[in-house]
Design a protein around this motif. Sequence first.
Motif, PDB file in Angstrom:
ATOM      1  N   LEU A   1     -19.061   9.362  10.444  1.00 27.21           N
ATOM      2  CA  LEU A   1     -17.819   9.508   9.690  1.00 27.21           C
ATOM      3  C   LEU A   1     -17.913   8.891   8.300  1.00 27.21           C
ATOM      4  N   SER A   2     -16.784   8.519   7.742  1.00 26.10           N
ATOM      5  CA  SER A   2     -16.713   7.926   6.412  1.00 26.10           C
ATOM      6  C   SER A   2     -15.535   6.973   6.382  1.00 26.10           C
ATOM      7  N   SER A   3     -15.282   6.393   5.222  1.00 28.31           N
ATOM      8  CA  SER A   3     -14.141   5.480   5.089  1.00 28.31           C
ATOM      9  C   SER A   3     -12.821   6.175   5.394  1.00 28.31           C
ATOM     10  N   ASP A   4     -12.773   7.506   5.320  1.00 29.91           N
ATOM     11  CA  ASP A   4     -11.556   8.248   5.635  1.00 29.91           C
ATOM     12  C   ASP A   4     -11.076   7.967   7.059  1.00 29.91           C
ATOM     13  N   ALA A   5     -11.999   7.620   7.946  1.00 28.78           N
ATOM     14  CA  ALA A   5     -11.631   7.343   9.330  1.00 28.78           C
ATOM     15  C   ALA A   5     -10.699   6.140   9.445  1.00 28.78           C
ATOM     16  N   TRP A   6     -10.663   5.288   8.427  1.00 27.08           N
ATOM     17  CA  TRP A   6      -9.837   4.082   8.429  1.00 27.08           C
ATOM     18  C   TRP A   6      -8.576   4.233   7.577  1.00 27.08           C
ATOM     19  N   ASP A   7      -8.254   5.426   7.107  1.00 26.54           N
ATOM     20  CA  ASP A   7      -7.148   5.572   6.150  1.00 26.54           C
ATOM     21  C   ASP A   7      -5.819   5.025   6.672  1.00 26.54           C
ATOM     22  N   VAL A   8      -5.506   5.267   7.932  1.00 27.00           N
ATOM     23  CA  VAL A   8      -4.234   4.776   8.471  1.00 27.00           C
ATOM     24  C   VAL A   8      -4.192   3.254   8.418  1.00 27.00           C
ATOM     25  N   GLU A   9      -5.296   2.626   8.802  1.00 30.17           N
ATOM     26  CA  GLU A   9      -5.349   1.163   8.795  1.00 30.17           C
ATOM     27  C   GLU A   9      -5.358   0.608   7.370  1.00 30.17           C
ATOM     28  N   LEU A  10      -6.022   1.299   6.457  1.00 25.17           N
ATOM     29  CA  LEU A  10      -6.032   0.858   5.061  1.00 25.17           C
ATOM     30  C   LEU A  10      -4.617   0.847   4.490  1.00 25.17           C
ATOM     31  N   LYS A  11      -3.870   1.901   4.742  1.00 20.83           N
ATOM     32  CA  LYS A  11      -2.492   1.959   4.242  1.00 20.83           C
ATOM     33  C   LYS A  11      -1.612   0.920   4.935  1.00 20.83           C
ATOM     34  N   LEU A  12      -1.779   0.791   6.247  1.00 21.37           N
ATOM     35  CA  LEU A  12      -0.989  -0.184   6.997  1.00 21.37           C
ATOM     36  C   LEU A  12      -1.177  -1.590   6.436  1.00 21.37           C
ATOM     37  N   LEU A  13      -2.414  -1.970   6.197  1.00 20.64           N
ATOM     38  CA  LEU A  13      -2.678  -3.318   5.703  1.00 20.64           C
ATOM     39  C   LEU A  13      -2.198  -3.489   4.267  1.00 20.64           C
ATOM     40  N   ALA A  14      -2.429  -2.481   3.433  1.00 18.56           N
ATOM     41  CA  ALA A  14      -1.959  -2.568   2.050  1.00 18.56           C
ATOM     42  C   ALA A  14      -0.437  -2.676   1.995  1.00 18.56           C
ATOM     43  N   ASP A  15       0.237  -1.996   2.905  1.00 15.18           N
ATOM     44  CA  ASP A  15       1.697  -2.066   2.969  1.00 15.18           C
ATOM     45  C   ASP A  15       2.194  -3.418   3.472  1.00 15.18           C
ATOM     46  N   ASN A  16       1.299  -4.177   4.112  1.00 22.18           N
ATOM     47  CA  ASN A  16       1.692  -5.454   4.718  1.00 22.18           C
ATOM     48  C   ASN A  16       1.048  -6.664   4.042  1.00 22.18           C
ATOM     49  N   GLY A  17       0.736  -6.510   2.755  1.00 22.45           N
ATOM     50  CA  GLY A  17       0.310  -7.659   1.974  1.00 22.45           C
ATOM     51  C   GLY A  17      -1.157  -8.011   2.023  1.00 22.45           C
ATOM     52  N   PHE A  18      -1.996  -7.057   2.384  1.00 19.05           N
ATOM     53  CA  PHE A  18      -3.436  -7.284   2.396  1.00 19.05           C
ATOM     54  C   PHE A  18      -4.128  -6.372   1.381  1.00 19.05           C
ATOM     55  N   ARG A  19      -5.311  -6.773   0.967  1.00 22.85           N
ATOM     56  CA  ARG A  19      -6.176  -5.931   0.158  1.00 22.85           C
ATOM     57  C   ARG A  19      -7.154  -5.260   1.105  1.00 22.85           C
ATOM     58  N   ALA A  20      -7.028  -3.966   1.278  1.00 19.43           N
ATOM     59  CA  ALA A  20      -7.797  -3.226   2.266  1.00 19.43           C
ATOM     60  C   ALA A  20      -8.889  -2.419   1.572  1.00 19.43           C
ATOM     61  N   ILE A  21     -10.126  -2.647   1.997  1.00 15.03           N
ATOM     62  CA  ILE A  21     -11.295  -2.073   1.332  1.00 15.03           C
ATOM     63  C   ILE A  21     -12.177  -1.396   2.376  1.00 15.03           C
ATOM     64  N   ALA A  22     -12.690  -0.231   2.051  1.00 15.11           N
ATOM     65  CA  ALA A  22     -13.621   0.465   2.944  1.00 15.11           C
ATOM     66  C   ALA A  22     -14.591   1.275   2.112  1.00 15.11           C
ATOM     67  N   HIS A  23     -15.839   1.325   2.569  1.00 16.89           N
ATOM     68  CA  HIS A  23     -16.849   2.089   1.835  1.00 16.89           C
ATOM     69  C   HIS A  23     -17.422   3.180   2.729  1.00 16.89           C
ATOM     70  N   ASP A  24     -18.009   4.167   2.086  1.00 15.34           N
ATOM     71  CA  ASP A  24     -18.785   5.177   2.799  1.00 15.34           C
ATOM     72  C   ASP A  24     -20.217   4.650   2.912  1.00 15.34           C
ATOM     73  N   ARG A  25     -20.662   4.463   4.139  1.00 14.92           N
ATOM     74  CA  ARG A  25     -22.039   3.999   4.347  1.00 14.92           C
ATOM     75  C   ARG A  25     -23.023   4.933   3.633  1.00 14.92           C
ATOM     76  N   ARG A  26     -24.130   4.377   3.190  1.00 15.79           N
ATOM     77  CA  ARG A  26     -25.137   5.218   2.522  1.00 15.79           C
ATOM     78  C   ARG A  26     -25.446   6.447   3.376  1.00 15.79           C
ATOM     79  N   GLY A  27     -25.525   7.580   2.703  1.00 18.11           N
ATOM     80  CA  GLY A  27     -25.805   8.821   3.395  1.00 18.11           C
ATOM     81  C   GLY A  27     -24.610   9.464   4.055  1.00 18.11           C
ATOM     82  N   HIS A  28     -23.440   8.827   3.967  1.00 17.87           N
ATOM     83  CA  HIS A  28     -22.229   9.335   4.599  1.00 17.87           C
ATOM     84  C   HIS A  28     -21.147   9.556   3.531  1.00 17.87           C
ATOM     85  N   GLY A  29     -20.200  10.445   3.834  1.00 14.00           N
ATOM     86  CA  GLY A  29     -19.069  10.635   2.935  1.00 14.00           C
ATOM     87  C   GLY A  29     -19.500  10.997   1.528  1.00 14.00           C
TER      88      GLY A  29
END
Length: 273
Positions: free
Chosen positions: A31-59
């Motif tokens: 997969l890619s960082s897109d798999a975490w989109d729900v969690e990224l938005k959830l955390l950003a909405d709740n006062g966190f800095r949410a970061i995710a990368h596409d592993r080399r060769g992915h996304g």
Amino acid sequence: MPYFEGSDGARLFYKDWGSGPAVVFSHGWPLSSDAWDVELKLLADNGFRAIAHDRRGHGRSEQTWAGNDMDTYAADLSALVDGLGLSEVVVVGHSTGGGEAVRYAVRHGAGKVRKVVTAGAVPPVMVQSDKNPDGTPLSAFDGIRDSVLGDRSQYWKDLAVPFYGFNRDGAAVSQGLIDDFWRQGMNAGLASAYDCVKAFSETDFTEDLKALDVPILIAHGDDDQIVPIHDSAAKTAELVKYGTLRVYPGASHGIHGEYQQQFDRDLLDFLRS
């Protein structure tokens, strides 16, 4: 789109949403960082800095010929954390990403990582051996490699079904999830997807888990057909010093539906504790 330089200069994509304490996510294969989109938005909405990368060769990341191994994955994660000047981070990893997060925390994260979260993660080690007789036979992973080479487009469609537990009686099948799994899988480079099978199945994280000296939340579905819980989370919980095992009854490998809702609540609670 934002990119950073991996440990060997590879051009790797990342997302950086919100502000506050940093939480860095690593995704599963293929997969890619897109798999975490729900969690990224959830955390950003709740006062966190949410970061995710596409592993080399992915996304959207560079499809490198070399470096498709767990040590390089962890070094790439270190390059991201250091490049953004992060400290007191929490690293979260699903499946292959769980191994990446654990190896990063132990090999590169001293004084930087305050907590670790894994979900459906591959540690301690997946492949069967004399030391791990309960593991999955190597022939099963050879079959995965053959499928990736033979017709990976069809294989991603087929794999999505047990990945999300859609082959179980009474399962509410989402064609959208299957299609999105295929979309993300097809964005992975052939060589990278092929090599990653060895990385996630044969890397032994036993010593990493023993050395981990920060709290870790170990989340796993007890109906995970991809990374069976008895040979992964159950053993991980016995090896770490400060582990909390959270088992989700009936949950699959893929994080979706009620499992996702429960996991997201537990994730927020763990981050705030």
